[in-house]
Design a protein around this motif. Structure first.
Motif, short mmCIF file in Angstrom:
data_model
loop_
_atom_site.label_atom_id
_atom_site.label_comp_id
_atom_site.label_asym_id
_atom_site.label_seq_id
_atom_site.Cartn_x
_atom_site.Cartn_y
_atom_site.Cartn_z
N LEU A 1 -80.76 23.40 -6.83
CA LEU A 1 -80.99 22.54 -5.67
C LEU A 1 -82.09 21.53 -5.99
O LEU A 1 -82.00 20.35 -5.64
CB LEU A 1 -81.38 23.39 -4.46
N LEU A 2 -83.10 22.00 -6.69
CA LEU A 2 -84.24 21.14 -7.07
C LEU A 2 -83.84 20.07 -8.07
O LEU A 2 -84.21 18.90 -7.93
CB LEU A 2 -85.36 22.02 -7.65
N THR A 3 -83.09 20.46 -9.09
CA THR A 3 -82.79 19.55 -10.21
C THR A 3 -81.38 18.97 -10.17
O THR A 3 -81.05 18.14 -11.02
CB THR A 3 -83.00 20.28 -11.55
N GLY A 4 -80.58 19.40 -9.23
CA GLY A 4 -79.23 18.85 -9.09
C GLY A 4 -78.15 19.84 -9.49
O GLY A 4 -78.32 20.62 -10.42
N ARG A 5 -77.06 19.79 -8.79
CA ARG A 5 -75.92 20.68 -9.05
C ARG A 5 -74.88 19.98 -9.90
O ARG A 5 -74.73 18.76 -9.88
CB ARG A 5 -75.30 21.13 -7.72
N GLN A 6 -74.15 20.78 -10.67
CA GLN A 6 -73.09 20.26 -11.54
C GLN A 6 -71.91 19.80 -10.68
O GLN A 6 -71.40 20.56 -9.86
CB GLN A 6 -72.62 21.36 -12.50
N PRO A 7 -71.43 18.57 -10.84
CA PRO A 7 -70.21 18.16 -10.13
C PRO A 7 -69.03 19.00 -10.61
O PRO A 7 -69.03 19.53 -11.73
CB PRO A 7 -70.03 16.69 -10.52
N LEU A 8 -68.03 19.11 -9.77
CA LEU A 8 -66.81 19.81 -10.19
C LEU A 8 -66.20 19.11 -11.40
O LEU A 8 -66.01 17.89 -11.38
CB LEU A 8 -65.79 19.83 -9.07
N PRO A 9 -65.89 19.84 -12.45
CA PRO A 9 -65.21 19.20 -13.59
C PRO A 9 -63.74 18.97 -13.24
O PRO A 9 -63.21 19.56 -12.30
CB PRO A 9 -65.34 20.26 -14.69
N PRO A 10 -63.06 18.12 -13.99
CA PRO A 10 -61.61 18.04 -13.82
C PRO A 10 -60.99 19.39 -14.15
O PRO A 10 -61.48 20.10 -15.04
CB PRO A 10 -61.19 16.95 -14.81
N ARG A 11 -59.94 19.75 -13.44
CA ARG A 11 -59.36 21.09 -13.66
C ARG A 11 -58.89 21.28 -15.10
O ARG A 11 -58.98 22.37 -15.66
CB ARG A 11 -58.21 21.33 -12.67
N TRP A 12 -58.40 20.19 -15.73
CA TRP A 12 -57.91 20.32 -17.10
C TRP A 12 -58.99 20.77 -18.06
O TRP A 12 -58.69 21.34 -19.14
CB TRP A 12 -57.26 19.03 -17.59
N ALA A 13 -60.27 20.55 -17.71
CA ALA A 13 -61.37 20.93 -18.60
C ALA A 13 -61.48 22.44 -18.75
O ALA A 13 -62.18 22.93 -19.66
CB ALA A 13 -62.69 20.37 -18.08
N LEU A 14 -60.81 23.20 -17.89
CA LEU A 14 -60.82 24.66 -18.00
C LEU A 14 -59.65 25.18 -18.83
O LEU A 14 -59.49 26.38 -19.00
CB LEU A 14 -60.79 25.29 -16.60
N GLY A 15 -58.84 24.25 -19.36
CA GLY A 15 -57.73 24.65 -20.22
C GLY A 15 -58.14 24.72 -21.68
O GLY A 15 -59.32 24.68 -22.03
N ASN A 16 -57.15 24.79 -22.56
CA ASN A 16 -57.38 24.92 -24.00
C ASN A 16 -57.47 23.54 -24.64
O ASN A 16 -56.74 22.62 -24.29
CB ASN A 16 -56.22 25.72 -24.61
#
Length: 791
Positions: free
Chosen positions: A238-253
């Motif tokens: 919360l202090l330093t910023g949260r990671q934006p949602l990655p594109p879903r394909w980034a969780l693939g191979n």
């Protein structure tokens, strides 16, 4: 406050103070509290009740307000200031601060318990300035960024200077991400909010002292506490910023190596994945996209069209097949590159003392360095990214961004090399992230970076653990590195699966690394090309086992995407240490061999060669079930697990919901209709609940606009009945649900039920005696769906 005063008096004999600093006066200001002393002043201000910032400004210096890491604006926190004969007491609704007058000392309390105290506080030596603190005899210290030192890093003096370590194995004192962050088993986090290089001294001289040492800059730190570790890490992000949602394909191979030399090689490799029916979502092209040789061409930053003819067509065709193209870039412009004269004319390079481009030799040639802090250089560099993205590039890899070689005499627009070295990658990621925000409003960026700083997660930076050796020694520290970085906000830390450096062809190592990769944030086999990193080029049994691991990675896509959502919304790491479950079990603070993947998976990767069994500890508070066999293990127990070639030891929390997907070759066509809801029945679990997050997988504004859907999942056992419920909740009013039908699969039922009721009406079901699984097709037509399974 009488209790706080008593605690303070009890602590005097135990901890050192600063006898030379003389208390002056105290004043309450609009933003906090100022305490004047004989050699400067303290400024205390609250961000939240659980986050307080302390800045010391020496008498001869001016206060520098700018932070590279912190983005949170101070919130309204109720506190009072009272001055007594021996102390000043700042009493808040969360953290309390006691400033002892003689001898001078600052001490922090939370919920009536002492958290930490300054020792001498700020001191200045001939070379370094220092902030130091008292430690208890037994506390475990973590942090300092990415290192291979073991989870407990107490006893080390950690250099804060981002630097690559080629071919490291079981020990590396210095890697690409060095963060001025310390976490303690006493349940606090300290962030030293300063950019210049220095050291974190974690009691290396065994004097129960924690020190932050720096060449200069701000003497500012934030103390972060919370009731749980989830709260502490959530507060820090919360202090330093949260990671934006990655594109879903980034969780693939990913298909990746160092490197693909031509368009033909890229296309033939992807075609091989399709022939073998091994899922793949991205291909990463290393530096041969802009030159034929490793040396002499860095900085060209345009396709070599003889080896990559018509790159737009190549990337379009790959995208049509569900494969994103990711290109490597570096911040170095060689004097032999095509863009050298352009870089000089546009004045985008860091300077020498005379204002000329600073040039120097390193492995790839004679070079200049892009001044990432200079607005004109930012504009010039972004234009290249923008044009290539318009051509079809789907993601970016920023390599060598420590920077790998960064001479001390080099001068940036924002300061000397040593003053800004550790934030170079941070501002590089910021450049790309903000460029996408302005130019590509419908596309989430993918930003793979080898170096960054505290807070870099808010720019979507995906860190990896550098050029690890392709060996069992290289594999061993990888869970530790990822766990530590997740605690420090950079939750997507991952490794080159299979290992990067060296020509070691070891099929068992390769398979075990890829099996571990199923439960690490980014699934990216990558290595030097002498031994193939892609499973499609390995021998048949290795290929078969690798395929099973990758298919499981894709099955877990809905679960993993929900982890990404929880990280983006709450700051929760994807990989979590076992002490999240048992925060008072000090033994677990040194354990990285078994960890949690999200809340509901317990993972014990195989990190040694030719072993047949390994011990696994199962955290208290839940029973755990073997993901493959269904065997039950009570929480708080340790068991010897017989290892299988096909998978690593994987366990699911009793009562957990695990959303899974049907088989796919790419995430491109994934939809809510592909999701199955798996429930792991445990009569002792009581009432359990979880969520499933779903959106289009690509819109940067999905969360902010409410263009998403949540399923709230609940399970409860009562008598001979199991009650399951699914509540559909859209992010915004009027959004049409994408969840129409699903299968609910109940595991661990020892016998088939007498009947299954959906909203009070009997429905058909299927029970598999062999697997003890109940399969129930369910139409999710209502906002709330209630399922009752009667034994």
């Amino acid at each position: 406050m009488a209790f706080l005063n008593a605690l303070l008096l009890m602590s005097f004999p135990l901890f050192a103070q600063n006898p030379e600093r003389i208390f002056g006066e105290v004043a309450k200001t609009e933003s906090g509290v100022e305490v004047a002393t004989s050699d400067g002043k303290y400024i205390f201000r609250y961000f939240t009740p659980e986050i307080v910032e302390t800045a010391f400004i020496p008498s001869e210096e001016e206060y520098t307000a700018k932070s590279h890491a912190v983005v949170l604006e101070p919130q309204a926190v109720n506190f009072t200031v009272s001055e007594e004969k021996e102390s000043v007491i700042i009493d808040s609704e969360g953290l309390d601060i006691v400033v002892s007058k003689m001898p001078f000392q600052v001490t922090y309390f939370f919920e009536g318990e002492k958290v930490i105290s300054e020792k001498t506080g700020y001191t200045k030596g001939e070379e370094l300035e220092k902030l130091d603190f008292n430690l208890t005899e037994t506390e475990v210290l973590m942090g300092g960024g990415a290192r291979a030192l073991g989870m407990n890093r107490r006893g080390n003096r950690l250099e804060l200077y981002n630097r690559a370590h080629y071919g490291y194995e079981t020990k590396s004192e210095l890697l690409n991400f060095t963060l001025p962050v310390v976490l303690s088993s006493e349940k606090y986090l300290l962030h030293f909010d300063n950019a210049p290089i220095g050291f974190l001294n974690l009691d290396s001289n065994f004097s129960n002292t924690l020190s932050y040492e720096t060449i200069g800059g701000r003497k500012t730190y934030q103390l972060v506490v919370g009731k749980t570790w989830e709260n502490i890490v959530g507060n820090y992000t919360l202090l330093t910023g949260r990671q934006p949602l990655p594109p879903r394909w980034a969780l693939g191979n990913f298909s990746s190596r160092f490197g693909y030399h031509s368009r033909r090689e890229v296309e033939e490799t992807i075609e091989k994945f399709r022939e073998e029916e091994i899922p793949v979502d991205a291909v990463i092209i290393d530096l041969f996209w802009f030159g034929h040789e490793i040396t002499g061409t860095m900085g060209n930053l345009e396709f070599a069209t003889d080896s990559f003819p018509n790159p737009e067509e190549m990337m379009h065709n790959l995208a049509q097949d569900g494969v994103k193209t990711v290109l490597v870039t570096e911040p170095f412009i060689l004097t032999t590159s095509k863009r050298w004269e352009e870089a000089v004319q546009n004045d985008i390079l860091a300077k020498d003392s005379l204002g000329n481009p600073f040039t120097y030799d390193f492995y790839f040639g004679n070079t200049g360095l892009i001044d990432i802090f200079e607005p004109g250089a930012q504009k010039w560099f972004w234009k290249i990214y923008e044009e290539l993205t318009q051509m079809g590039v789907g993601g970016w890899w920023g390599d060598l961004g420590e920077p790998e070689v960064h001479p001390e005499a080099l001068i940036h627009a924002a300061g000397t090399a040593n003053e800004v070295h550790n934030i170079y990658g941070h501002y590089w990621a910021k450049l790309i992230h903000e460029g996408y925000e302005n130019a590509f409003l419908d596309q989430r960026p993918f930003i793979l970076m080898r170096a960054g700083a505290a807070g870099s997660q808010r720019f979507g930076l995906m860190p990896w653990s550098g050029d690890v050796n392709r060996s069992w020694g290289g594999l061993k520290p990888q869970p530790e590195i990822s766990l530590q970085m997740g605690l420090q906000g950079l939750a997507y830390m991952h490794s080159d699966l299979g290992g990067f450096a060296g020509d070691n062809l070891n099929d068992e190592l390769y398979v075990r690394w890829l099996q571990y990769g199923v439960f690490q944030p980014v699934y990216r086999p990558h290595a030097q090309e002498e031994v193939p990193s892609e499973p499609v080029f390995r021998e048949e049994r290795t290929k078969e086992l690798s395929k099973k691991a990758i298919e499981l990675r894709y099955q877990l896509l809905p679960y993993n995407y929900t982890l990404a959502f929880r990280n983006s919304a709450e700051g929760l790491p994807l990989m979590r240490p076992l002490f999240f479950e048992e925060p008072d079990n000090f033994r677990l603070y040194s354990d990285a061999g078994t960890y949690l993947w999200g809340k509901n998976f317990l993972i014990s990767p195989v990190l040694r060669e030719n072993i047949k069994e390994q011990q696994v500890y199962f955290p208290k508070g839940s029973n755990w079930f073997d993901f493959y066999s269904g065997k039950k293990y009570p929480g708080g127990s340790t068991a010897t697990i017989q290892l299988k070639e096909e998978h690593i030891p994987t366990f699911v929390r009793g009562g957990a919901f695990i959303p899974m997907a049907k088989p796919m070759q790419t995430t491109q066509h994934f939809s809510a209709e592909d999701i199955e809801l798996h429930y792991f029945f445990d009569r002792e679990a009581g009432e359990t609940e979880d969520i499933l997050y779903h959106d289009d997988g690509e819109s940067p504004e999905a969360l902010a606009s409410g263009d998403y859907e949540l399923l709230y999942l609940k399970g409860r056992t009562e008598g001979g009945k199991l009650h399951l419920s699914v509540l559909k909740k859209p992010g915004k009013a009027g959004k049409t649900s994408e969840f129409n039908e699903t299968e609910i699969i109940v595991h661990n039922l020892q016998s088939g039920p007498k009947e299954v009721l959906l909203d009070g009406k009997r429905i058909p079901f299927e029970y598999n005696n062999k697997d003890c699984r109940l399969i129930i097709p369910v139409a999710l037509k209502q906002k709330i769906t209630n399922l009752t399974i009667i034994n």
